[in-house]
Design a protein around this motif. Structure first.
Motif, short mmCIF file in Angstrom:
data_model
loop_
_atom_site.label_atom_id
_atom_site.label_comp_id
_atom_site.label_asym_id
_atom_site.label_seq_id
_atom_site.Cartn_x
_atom_site.Cartn_y
_atom_site.Cartn_z
N GLU A 1 0.84 -1.20 0.00
CA GLU A 1 0.00 0.00 0.00
C GLU A 1 0.87 1.25 0.00
N THR B 1 -5.46 3.99 2.26
CA THR B 1 -6.29 2.80 2.08
C THR B 1 -7.43 3.04 1.09
N ARG B 2 -7.89 4.27 1.00
CA ARG B 2 -9.03 4.56 0.12
C ARG B 2 -8.69 4.28 -1.35
N PHE B 3 -7.46 4.65 -1.77
CA PHE B 3 -7.14 4.46 -3.19
C PHE B 3 -6.23 3.25 -3.43
N PRO C 1 -6.23 6.94 6.40
CA PRO C 1 -7.53 7.16 5.76
C PRO C 1 -7.43 7.46 4.26
N ILE C 2 -6.35 8.13 3.87
CA ILE C 2 -6.18 8.47 2.45
C ILE C 2 -5.59 7.30 1.70
#
Length: 255
Positions: A85, A210-212, A207-208
């Motif tokens: 990630e 993992t979102r993309f 939060p940022i």
């Protein structure tokens, strides 16, 4: 030089000359550092050619840092999912850094590169380099600093020891020569580095990130062939900083 290169060079020179009046005076910080470096260039001339070569070759820029991302990606680790990630976030940070640079360079006041400014009265060791190798973009901020400090900072967040080496390498081999040769002011480098660090820090927050990154890693699981083909192309363009695509675009625009 072919006719296309000649037209590009003429356009570049006229653009630089036409915007010269917009350039601000050097501040004392920039003056002190670049006076020291130009003095060093005059007294240690044997260094000038190797530094010009190092500054101009992709081998000494992205081709050193980007393979580290591959090492992080493929090495066995208990934190393998998180590290992958982070690699995705690093590549995204690098792409975002280049995009942000284009916006900043377009809309901030133009700053002439030191080597093109005769008012500075510095003898930069940039002889033999055609000005066409440097686009008629503002000196501020440094796109190299934004991109490669962004990547090196990401490496640091994953592996502290390797990251420290990556940051030191970026500062000494990629960025310092660009000041030494008069391609950038020291403040261009510092501003670009600060922006690069901020971009990577934001893009790697849970939060940022993992979102993309989660959907991208899911795509890797389902379609590994296309995924790695696209990743290779993106890494290649990062190494070259999309330079050939930009040259192609300028050629098409200029006819």
């Amino acid at each position: 030089m072919n006719s296309s290169s000649l037209r590009s060079n003429v356009w570049l020179r006229s653009s630089i000359t036409g915007r010269a009046g917009e350039d601000a005076k050097m501040n004392p910080f920039d003056t002190a550092i670049q006076a020291f470096l130009t003095h060093t260039a005059m007294t240690c001339g044997v260094l000038n050619h190797p530094i010009r070569v190092i500054a101009d070759l992709y081998t000494f820029k992205g081709l050193v840092l980007v393979p580290i991302l591959g090492w992080i990606w493929f090495k066995p680790s208990q934190r393998g999912e998180w590290e992958r990630e982070m690699v995705v976030a690093m590549i995204a940070s690098g792409l975002l850094a280049l995009a942000v640079f284009r916006v900043i360079a377009r809309y901030l006041p133009f700053r002439m590169r030191p080597m093109f400014n005769p008012d500075l009265h510095f003898n930069f060791p940039s002889g033999g380099l055609d000005p066409a190798v440097l686009p008629a973009w503002s000196s501020f901020p440094s796109d190299h600093a934004m991109l490669w400090i962004s990547v090196a900072m990401g490496i640091f967040l994953v592996r502290r020891g390797v990251g420290v080496l990556a940051l030191l390498y970026t500062a000494s081999v990629i960025l310092l020569p660009r000041v030494y040769l008069g391609w950038h002011y020291p403040t261009d480098i510092l501003a670009g580095a600060a922006i690069g660090v901020i971009i990577t820090w934001c893009m790697t927050r849970d939060p940022i990130r993992t979102r993309f990154s989660a959907p991208i890693l899911g795509w890797m699981q389902r379609f590994p062939g296309p995924f790695y083909a696209v990743m290779f192309a993106l890494c290649f363009e990062l190494v070259t900083q999309f330079n050939e695509l930009l040259i192609l675009g300028r050629t098409l625009v200029q006819g």
